[in-house]
Design a protein around this motif. Structure first.
Motif, mmCIF file in Angstrom:
data_model
loop_
_atom_site.group_PDB
_atom_site.id
_atom_site.type_symbol
_atom_site.label_atom_id
_atom_site.label_comp_id
_atom_site.label_asym_id
_atom_site.label_seq_id
_atom_site.Cartn_x
_atom_site.Cartn_y
_atom_site.Cartn_z
ATOM 1 N N LEU A 1 4.183 9.114 3.765
ATOM 2 C CA LEU A 1 5.594 8.959 3.491
ATOM 3 C C LEU A 1 6.638 8.582 4.351
ATOM 4 O O LEU A 1 6.611 8.979 5.513
ATOM 5 N N THR A 2 7.561 7.642 4.024
ATOM 6 C CA THR A 2 8.695 7.496 5.062
ATOM 7 C C THR A 2 9.982 7.723 4.281
ATOM 8 O O THR A 2 10.062 7.338 2.901
ATOM 9 N N GLY A 3 11.011 8.273 5.032
ATOM 10 C CA GLY A 3 12.300 8.520 4.516
ATOM 11 C C GLY A 3 13.498 7.853 5.235
ATOM 12 O O GLY A 3 12.987 7.732 6.420
ATOM 13 N N LEU A 4 14.568 7.853 4.924
ATOM 14 C CA LEU A 4 15.761 7.454 5.780
ATOM 15 C C LEU A 4 16.686 8.412 5.850
ATOM 16 O O LEU A 4 17.148 9.492 5.045
ATOM 17 N N VAL A 5 16.855 8.671 7.163
ATOM 18 C CA VAL A 5 18.230 9.417 7.798
ATOM 19 C C VAL A 5 19.232 8.757 8.075
ATOM 20 O O VAL A 5 19.148 7.896 9.008
ATOM 21 N N HIS A 6 20.206 8.530 7.160
ATOM 22 C CA HIS A 6 21.542 8.093 7.374
ATOM 23 C C HIS A 6 22.310 8.348 8.465
ATOM 24 O O HIS A 6 22.034 9.553 9.131
ATOM 25 N N VAL A 7 22.903 7.573 9.106
ATOM 26 C CA VAL A 7 23.407 7.576 10.536
ATOM 27 C C VAL A 7 24.492 9.047 10.390
ATOM 28 O O VAL A 7 24.747 9.722 11.308
ATOM 29 N N SER A 8 25.231 9.196 9.269
ATOM 30 C CA SER A 8 25.933 10.327 8.958
ATOM 31 C C SER A 8 25.089 11.765 9.196
ATOM 32 O O SER A 8 25.901 12.702 9.286
ATOM 33 N N GLU A 9 23.875 11.719 8.939
ATOM 34 C CA GLU A 9 23.120 12.662 8.890
ATOM 35 C C GLU A 9 22.327 13.001 9.923
ATOM 36 O O GLU A 9 21.426 13.900 10.151
ATOM 37 N N VAL A 10 22.533 12.175 11.240
ATOM 38 C CA VAL A 10 21.724 12.363 12.263
ATOM 39 C C VAL A 10 21.908 13.494 13.084
ATOM 40 O O VAL A 10 21.425 14.316 13.778
ATOM 41 N N GLU B 1 0.810 -1.172 -0.179
ATOM 42 C CA GLU B 1 -0.006 0.059 -0.001
ATOM 43 C C GLU B 1 0.835 1.323 0.019
ATOM 44 O O GLU B 1 0.468 2.536 -0.560
ATOM 45 N N LYS B 2 1.942 1.326 0.531
ATOM 46 C CA LYS B 2 3.190 2.340 0.839
ATOM 47 C C LYS B 2 3.266 2.738 -0.583
ATOM 48 O O LYS B 2 3.285 3.983 -0.923
ATOM 49 N N LEU B 3 3.782 1.797 -1.234
ATOM 50 C CA LEU B 3 4.218 2.119 -2.672
ATOM 51 C C LEU B 3 3.069 2.817 -3.754
ATOM 52 O O LEU B 3 3.335 3.526 -4.624
ATOM 53 N N ALA B 4 2.030 2.333 -3.448
ATOM 54 C CA ALA B 4 0.752 2.612 -4.313
ATOM 55 C C ALA B 4 0.316 4.120 -4.071
ATOM 56 O O ALA B 4 -0.071 4.832 -4.830
ATOM 57 N N LEU B 5 0.464 4.444 -2.733
ATOM 58 C CA LEU B 5 0.258 5.885 -2.367
ATOM 59 C C LEU B 5 1.498 6.864 -2.609
ATOM 60 O O LEU B 5 1.354 8.151 -2.587
ATOM 61 N N TRP B 6 2.736 6.207 -2.897
ATOM 62 C CA TRP B 6 3.768 7.008 -3.014
ATOM 63 C C TRP B 6 3.634 8.192 -3.985
ATOM 64 O O TRP B 6 3.942 9.516 -3.861
ATOM 65 N N ARG C 1 5.172 13.900 8.353
ATOM 66 C CA ARG C 1 3.695 14.605 8.544
ATOM 67 C C ARG C 1 3.531 15.469 7.643
ATOM 68 O O ARG C 1 4.147 16.532 7.488
ATOM 69 N N LEU C 2 2.492 15.191 6.810
ATOM 70 C CA LEU C 2 2.336 16.240 5.556
ATOM 71 C C LEU C 2 1.367 17.270 5.927
ATOM 72 O O LEU C 2 0.970 17.239 7.333
ATOM 73 N N ASP C 3 0.769 18.123 5.132
ATOM 74 C CA ASP C 3 0.044 19.233 5.308
ATOM 75 C C ASP C 3 -1.262 18.679 6.013
ATOM 76 O O ASP C 3 -2.048 19.631 6.804
ATOM 77 N N ASP C 4 -1.851 17.735 5.379
ATOM 78 C CA ASP C 4 -3.268 17.335 6.179
ATOM 79 C C ASP C 4 -3.039 16.607 7.282
ATOM 80 O O ASP C 4 -4.100 16.175 8.083
ATOM 81 N N LYS D 1 1.070 9.712 -5.339
ATOM 82 C CA LYS D 1 0.102 10.691 -4.922
ATOM 83 C C LYS D 1 0.877 11.780 -3.936
ATOM 84 O O LYS D 1 0.605 13.065 -4.147
ATOM 85 N N TYR D 2 1.598 11.338 -3.088
ATOM 86 C CA TYR D 2 1.863 12.272 -1.879
ATOM 87 C C TYR D 2 3.278 12.800 -2.268
ATOM 88 O O TYR D 2 3.893 13.932 -1.512
ATOM 89 N N SER D 3 4.141 11.998 -3.069
ATOM 90 C CA SER D 3 5.590 12.627 -3.056
ATOM 91 C C SER D 3 5.563 13.835 -4.127
ATOM 92 O O SER D 3 6.513 14.577 -4.043
ATOM 93 N N GLN D 4 4.543 13.848 -4.869
ATOM 94 C CA GLN D 4 4.495 14.946 -5.609
ATOM 95 C C GLN D 4 4.612 16.374 -5.057
ATOM 96 O O GLN D 4 5.076 17.540 -5.657
ATOM 97 N N ASN D 5 4.037 16.348 -3.799
ATOM 98 C CA ASN D 5 4.261 17.686 -3.133
ATOM 99 C C ASN D 5 5.411 17.660 -2.054
ATOM 100 O O ASN D 5 5.348 18.610 -1.332
#
Length: 374
Positions: A206-215, A163-168, A198-201, A170-174
């Motif tokens: 969506l889910t993203g990754l923070v690499h250890v070097s970017e924490v 489901e996550k990829l099906a919605l990607w 957490r988006l505007d609604d 729609k929401y990633s365009q913003n």
């Protein structure tokens, strides 16, 4: 591990980032870490009645699937259709027929597909954080979800849905590089942390990754020392890979790079020298950082390098890295002298390099030196 322009060269970390007195250093993004592959499940199709393991406490991933009137020819046709959906990336609505310990069982014509819990939209768990994933799954039975086929393996009877990829799309365009979002830590791994955005609604789609070097700008040995599941954080989007449906995030880039403070102290913006936080080398020897003396000695063996001298040293407020790093200034040379900065832990040393080489020539010379350093 030594790095020069992304290449592994030796036992010292060399950063080839350039900086000038009026801008931030150009940063190289960390190497992309592999996302977790949680899509493991077996689907078995056969003629006869349909049964499904819905034991919520079971770790079994086997799903028995077939419709009452499903014959071999129909199932073969449906497998071909599933493969076509997988190849095209098209979305379809599938009805949730049950669930087990690992995910949802979703109808795809005569087949039952498997949707692992990590492939549910993050909005479902974030909307009702007090509920267990199995309680959420129970409420979804009988409903229809938009899903994508991510694996259709007829031979091994694997039909994996998301489901996550099906919605990607729609929401990633913003979402754009540079956008800042509040987020919630979904999970922490050795290589970084997955963050729900957490988006505007007000929901987390969506889910993203923070690499250890970017924490953090501080030296982070274990991400779990800094972040835990459920923590609220602010993140900035640093990269979007539409082809792989991946978002790369950073926490530390919302804070000032502590190295810039040091650079402004070592090389002031008005090109003047001297700083109360730095010690000038007025005849007193400054002990080179560990490993630096060898590099400087080798550097003197390079054609065009006439002299090297540690001029001043200072200390940062916090430890960014324990590795030895070298920085080459974009500041125009004065009387044939370029400026290098060496950093390890909190300590920073300014090095004057007398040479007939230009910036590119210096970088190439440093690369050759690091290849020789054991």
């Amino acid at each position: 591990m030594a790095v020069f322009g992304g290449a592994t060269l030796g036992s010292i970390s060399f950063s080839s980032h350039l900086f000038d007195q009026h801008s931030c250093p150009l940063k190289l993004l960390p190497s992309s870490s592999s996302y977790r592959n949680s899509l493991l499940c077996v689907v078995k199709s056969f003629s006869g009645s349909a049964t499904a393991d819905t034991d919520r406490n079971s770790d079994q991933s086997s799903v028995l699937s077939a419709s009452d009137d499903a014959g071999p020819s129909r199932m073969s046709r449906d497998w071909k259709m599933a493969k076509a959906y997988c190849k095209s990336g098209d979305t379809f609505e599938g009805e949730v027929e049950g669930f087990n310990g690992g995910g949802l069982l979703i109808r795809f014509h005569s087949l039952l597909g498997f949707l692992p819990y990590p492939q549910l939209s993050p909005s479902r768990s974030c909307k009702e954080p007090q509920k267990s994933i199995h309680d959420i799954a129970k409420t979804l039975v009988g409903s229809k979800l938009p899903v994508k086929v991510v694996q259709a393996d007829e031979e091994n009877r694997k039909l994996i849905l998301s489901e996550k990829l099906a919605l990607w799309p729609k929401y990633s365009q913003n979402v754009n590089v540079g956008d800042v979002f509040p987020g919630k830590v979904a999970s922490v791994e050795d290589y970084g942390a997955f963050i729900h955005l957490r988006l505007d609604d007000g929901l987390y789609h969506l889910t993203g990754l923070v690499h250890v070097s970017e924490v953090s700008w501080d030296y982070v040995q274990d991400v779990r020392d800094v972040l835990r599941d459920g923590d609220e954080v602010r993140v900035i989007v640093t990269n979007i890979d539409k082809e792989k449906s991946r978002i790369t995030l950073s926490i530390k880039q919302l804070e000032d790079d502590p190295l810039l403070e040091t650079l402004d102290k070592v090389i002031l913006k008005n090109s003047s020298t001297g700083s109360p936080s730095l010690s000038s080398n007025n005849g007193d020897a400054i002990e080179p950082l560990p490993g630096l003396e060898t590099i400087l000695a080798e550097l003197l063996q390079e054609d065009g390098i006439e002299a090297v001298k540690i001029n001043r040293q200072g200390f940062e407020k916090r430890v960014v890295s324990q590795d030895l790093q070298l920085w080459l200034s974009n500041t125009p040379p004065s009387e044939g002298k370029f400026v290098l900065l060496a950093r390890a832990g909190r300590q920073v040393q300014e090095i004057h390099l007398t040479t007939s080489l230009d910036q590119q020539g210096i970088k190439k010379a440093l690369q050759r030196v690091l290849e020789r350093v054991p």
